[in-house]
Design a protein around this motif. Structure first.
Motif, PDB file in Angstrom:
ATOM      1  N   TYR A 220      62.941 -22.522 -31.196  1.00  0.00           N
ATOM      2  CA  TYR A 220      61.891 -21.810 -30.925  1.00  0.00           C
ATOM      3  C   TYR A 220      62.105 -20.485 -29.909  1.00  0.00           C
ATOM      4  O   TYR A 220      62.462 -21.203 -28.756  1.00  0.00           O
ATOM      5  N   VAL A 221      61.820 -19.538 -30.106  1.00  0.00           N
ATOM      6  CA  VAL A 221      62.278 -18.284 -29.330  1.00  0.00           C
ATOM      7  C   VAL A 221      60.814 -17.382 -28.755  1.00  0.00           C
ATOM      8  O   VAL A 221      60.197 -17.185 -29.688  1.00  0.00           O
ATOM      9  N   HIS A 222      60.631 -17.451 -27.425  1.00  0.00           N
ATOM     10  CA  HIS A 222      59.174 -16.958 -27.040  1.00  0.00           C
ATOM     11  C   HIS A 222      59.870 -15.617 -26.328  1.00  0.00           C
ATOM     12  O   HIS A 222      60.198 -15.823 -25.132  1.00  0.00           O
ATOM     13  N   PRO A 223      59.975 -14.422 -26.916  1.00  0.00           N
ATOM     14  CA  PRO A 223      60.373 -13.359 -26.244  1.00  0.00           C
ATOM     15  C   PRO A 223      59.295 -12.479 -25.334  1.00  0.00           C
ATOM     16  O   PRO A 223      59.806 -11.291 -24.995  1.00  0.00           O
ATOM     17  N   VAL A 224      58.349 -12.892 -25.298  1.00  0.00           N
ATOM     18  CA  VAL A 224      56.947 -12.035 -24.875  1.00  0.00           C
ATOM     19  C   VAL A 224      57.113 -12.020 -23.386  1.00  0.00           C
ATOM     20  O   VAL A 224      57.431 -12.918 -22.587  1.00  0.00           O
ATOM     21  N   ARG A 225      57.278 -10.469 -22.938  1.00  0.00           N
ATOM     22  CA  ARG A 225      57.265 -10.148 -21.436  1.00  0.00           C
ATOM     23  C   ARG A 225      55.853 -10.544 -20.698  1.00  0.00           C
ATOM     24  O   ARG A 225      56.097 -11.161 -19.706  1.00  0.00           O
ATOM     25  N   TRP A 226      54.612 -10.198 -21.318  1.00  0.00           N
ATOM     26  CA  TRP A 226      53.473 -10.150 -20.717  1.00  0.00           C
ATOM     27  C   TRP A 226      52.516 -10.774 -21.488  1.00  0.00           C
ATOM     28  O   TRP A 226      51.945 -10.243 -22.551  1.00  0.00           O
ATOM     29  N   THR A 227      52.316 -12.037 -21.109  1.00  0.00           N
ATOM     30  CA  THR A 227      51.180 -12.716 -21.758  1.00  0.00           C
ATOM     31  C   THR A 227      50.556 -13.825 -20.968  1.00  0.00           C
ATOM     32  O   THR A 227      51.274 -13.973 -20.059  1.00  0.00           O
ATOM     33  N   LEU A 239      55.417 -29.985 -31.176  1.00  0.00           N
ATOM     34  CA  LEU A 239      56.091 -30.095 -32.586  1.00  0.00           C
ATOM     35  C   LEU A 239      57.453 -30.753 -32.525  1.00  0.00           C
ATOM     36  O   LEU A 239      58.391 -31.364 -33.448  1.00  0.00           O
ATOM     37  N   GLY A 240      57.954 -30.887 -31.165  1.00  0.00           N
ATOM     38  CA  GLY A 240      59.456 -31.344 -30.863  1.00  0.00           C
ATOM     39  C   GLY A 240      60.522 -30.266 -31.089  1.00  0.00           C
ATOM     40  O   GLY A 240      61.713 -30.635 -31.305  1.00  0.00           O
ATOM     41  N   ILE A 241      60.156 -29.066 -30.715  1.00  0.00           N
ATOM     42  CA  ILE A 241      60.953 -27.891 -31.105  1.00  0.00           C
ATOM     43  C   ILE A 241      61.544 -27.701 -29.756  1.00  0.00           C
ATOM     44  O   ILE A 241      60.983 -27.282 -28.820  1.00  0.00           O
ATOM     45  N   PRO A 242      63.013 -27.381 -29.622  1.00  0.00           N
ATOM     46  CA  PRO A 242      63.599 -26.993 -28.313  1.00  0.00           C
ATOM     47  C   PRO A 242      63.130 -25.470 -28.126  1.00  0.00           C
ATOM     48  O   PRO A 242      63.237 -24.747 -29.318  1.00  0.00           O
ATOM     49  N   VAL A 243      62.751 -25.040 -26.845  1.00  0.00           N
ATOM     50  CA  VAL A 243      62.264 -23.643 -26.753  1.00  0.00           C
ATOM     51  C   VAL A 243      62.978 -22.970 -25.866  1.00  0.00           C
ATOM     52  O   VAL A 243      63.863 -23.483 -25.166  1.00  0.00           O
ATOM     53  N   ALA A 251      55.258 -19.292 -18.104  1.00  0.00           N
ATOM     54  CA  ALA A 251      56.506 -19.886 -19.038  1.00  0.00           C
ATOM     55  C   ALA A 251      57.297 -20.810 -18.061  1.00  0.00           C
ATOM     56  O   ALA A 251      57.515 -21.927 -18.723  1.00  0.00           O
ATOM     57  N   THR A 252      57.464 -20.444 -16.702  1.00  0.00           N
ATOM     58  CA  THR A 252      58.239 -21.413 -15.813  1.00  0.00           C
ATOM     59  C   THR A 252      57.564 -22.570 -15.686  1.00  0.00           C
ATOM     60  O   THR A 252      58.295 -23.677 -15.190  1.00  0.00           O
ATOM     61  N   GLU A 253      56.219 -22.664 -15.369  1.00  0.00           N
ATOM     62  CA  GLU A 253      55.441 -23.855 -15.290  1.00  0.00           C
ATOM     63  C   GLU A 253      55.479 -24.929 -16.572  1.00  0.00           C
ATOM     64  O   GLU A 253      55.398 -25.954 -16.480  1.00  0.00           O
ATOM     65  N   ALA A 254      55.360 -23.922 -17.864  1.00  0.00           N
ATOM     66  CA  ALA A 254      55.072 -24.656 -18.986  1.00  0.00           C
ATOM     67  C   ALA A 254      56.391 -25.339 -19.499  1.00  0.00           C
ATOM     68  O   ALA A 254      56.015 -26.590 -20.298  1.00  0.00           O
ATOM     69  N   VAL A 255      57.348 -24.866 -19.420  1.00  0.00           N
ATOM     70  CA  VAL A 255      58.631 -25.520 -19.925  1.00  0.00           C
ATOM     71  C   VAL A 255      59.719 -25.994 -18.657  1.00  0.00           C
ATOM     72  O   VAL A 255      60.324 -25.202 -18.079  1.00  0.00           O
ATOM     73  N   PRO A 256      59.293 -27.010 -18.268  1.00  0.00           N
ATOM     74  CA  PRO A 256      60.313 -27.770 -17.192  1.00  0.00           C
ATOM     75  C   PRO A 256      61.815 -28.094 -17.685  1.00  0.00           C
ATOM     76  O   PRO A 256      62.049 -27.754 -18.891  1.00  0.00           O
ATOM     77  N   VAL A 257      62.356 -28.249 -16.917  1.00  0.00           N
ATOM     78  CA  VAL A 257      63.915 -28.520 -17.034  1.00  0.00           C
ATOM     79  C   VAL A 257      64.065 -29.947 -18.198  1.00  0.00           C
ATOM     80  O   VAL A 257      63.344 -30.905 -18.197  1.00  0.00           O
ATOM     81  N   GLY A 258      64.811 -29.737 -19.146  1.00  0.00           N
ATOM     82  CA  GLY A 258      64.916 -30.748 -20.321  1.00  0.00           C
ATOM     83  C   GLY A 258      64.162 -30.305 -21.424  1.00  0.00           C
ATOM     84  O   GLY A 258      64.210 -31.238 -22.245  1.00  0.00           O
ATOM     85  N   ALA A 259      63.138 -29.497 -21.490  1.00  0.00           N
ATOM     86  CA  ALA A 259      62.459 -29.117 -22.477  1.00  0.00           C
ATOM     87  C   ALA A 259      62.828 -27.897 -22.969  1.00  0.00           C
ATOM     88  O   ALA A 259      62.349 -27.656 -24.203  1.00  0.00           O
ATOM     89  N   GLY A 260      63.727 -27.080 -22.401  1.00  0.00           N
ATOM     90  CA  GLY A 260      64.127 -25.777 -23.099  1.00  0.00           C
ATOM     91  C   GLY A 260      64.959 -24.961 -22.062  1.00  0.00           C
ATOM     92  O   GLY A 260      65.289 -25.467 -21.029  1.00  0.00           O
ATOM     93  N   VAL A 261      65.037 -23.765 -22.431  1.00  0.00           N
ATOM     94  CA  VAL A 261      66.070 -22.695 -21.441  1.00  0.00           C
ATOM     95  C   VAL A 261      64.949 -21.741 -21.227  1.00  0.00           C
ATOM     96  O   VAL A 261      64.345 -21.058 -22.146  1.00  0.00           O
ATOM     97  N   VAL A 262      64.478 -21.321 -19.878  1.00  0.00           N
ATOM     98  CA  VAL A 262      63.573 -20.287 -19.508  1.00  0.00           C
ATOM     99  C   VAL A 262      64.443 -19.415 -18.437  1.00  0.00           C
ATOM    100  O   VAL A 262      64.941 -20.238 -17.549  1.00  0.00           O
ATOM    101  N   SER A 263      64.593 -18.268 -18.787  1.00  0.00           N
ATOM    102  CA  SER A 263      65.364 -17.412 -17.966  1.00  0.00           C
ATOM    103  C   SER A 263      65.022 -15.870 -18.226  1.00  0.00           C
ATOM    104  O   SER A 263      64.485 -15.523 -19.168  1.00  0.00           O
TER     105      SER A 263
END
Length: 316
Positions: A220-227, A239-243, A251-263
């Protein structure tokens, strides 16, 4: 408790109305924005009751949940009185951030509730009592199969909203993996971005079909800049999808290490998409971490408990 609120945000309301109360939603003959009534594409319990505006003056109401600035005028006109008021803010501020003043700042007696701590930080609430009740999600279950080597994106009106939703970033992601973009107002998106149809497909599905379709995609890709914090991101995690998400707003709060890639580095994000697509075992492992993180922080029980405490406070 009898709670009046407008049908504004279907996904959020679907979680809110799982509480133990009676939820009154205005309904008008045209089912316009101020009278949508019950949802038709979400599963709501029988405790959600449609009420025509002309009946509201004679209806007992314990608390009103406002979600848009003009709803206070509707309360005054339709009820002729002001029960205890809560103003729920779904969105991050637009305009002169961080000096944007919230509409609730000037409403006497209202409690302002944000859905993220980022929003609370960014809105100017004046002297209004302010709190945060983070999102809760009705658990759709672990459905990820990842059988399709494609990336799912969920965004409404990406053409109109443009840079806000990161629409301009989609070609870079489409280069990393073929995209399936789900949402309203996505027609013609591939052509506008100059992408071949096989690299960017669009779909408009009702909620009950969306989760199954998302879960068949590898990532799953979340490209939203401002939400505020896209509920589709939290649903993907459930759903168990890597994000893979931009490191913006909450987003940095919602997706911790091991749950996906945030950058905020596009090369890091596109490399992550490629890695997940080519390594399904890695995708499965990170997806399981995403689900565990979402259940722990954005589970329905915690959400309803937080709202129960707040509603009792404002109706004392």
């Amino acid at each position: 408790m009898r709670i009046l609120l407008w049908h504004v945000h279907g996904s959020w309301t679907t979680a809110f109305v799982r509480g133990p109360h009676t939820y009154l939603v205005p309904v008008t003959p045209d089912r316009g924005p101020d009278g949508l009534g019950r949802a038709r594409t979400y599963d709501w319990p029988d405790s959600v009751v449609e009420v025509p505006p002309e009946r509201l003056r004679e209806t007992d109401i314990d608390v009103v949940v406002l979600q848009r600035p003009h709803e206070l005028a509707l309360v005054d006109r339709w009820l002729g009185r002001r029960p205890p008021l809560v103003y729920l803010e779904h969105n991050a501020p637009h305009g002169d951030v961080p000096d944007t003043r919230h509409p609730a700042a000037d409403i006497p007696g209202v409690t302002l509730v944000h859905v993220t701590h980022f929003n609370r930080l960014m809105w100017d609430a004046g002297a209004a009592p302010t709190t945060v009740v983070e999102h809760g999600v009705v658990d759709p279950g672990h459905r990820w199969t990842g059988e399709l080597e494609r990336a799912a994106v969920v965004v409404n009106e990406p053409v109109r909203r443009g840079r806000t939703t990161g629409t301009d970033l989609l070609p870079a992601f489409a280069d990393a993996a073929p995209l399936d973009v789900f949402g309203m107002g996505t027609e013609g998106l591939a052509g506008r971005l100059g992408l071949p149809p096989d690299r960017c497909r669009t779909h408009e599905l009702v909620q009950r079909d969306l989760h199954t379709a998302m879960a068949r995609r590898r990532v799953y890709v979340h490209p939203v800049r401002w939400t505020s914090l896209g509920l589709s991101l939290l649903e993907a995690m459930h759903l168990g999808i890597p994000v893979v998400a931009l490191a913006t707003t909450e987003a940095t709060e919602a997706v911790p290490v091991g749950a996906g890639v945030v950058s905020n580095r596009i090369d890091v994000l596109t490399d992550a998409v490629r890695d997940f697509v080519t390594d399904p075992l890695h995708a499965r492992m990170i997806g399981e971490g995403a689900r565990a993180a979402a259940l722990a922080r954005y589970g329905l029980s915690r959400f309803l408990d937080d709202w129960e405490r707040l509603l009792k406070e404002v109706t004392r």
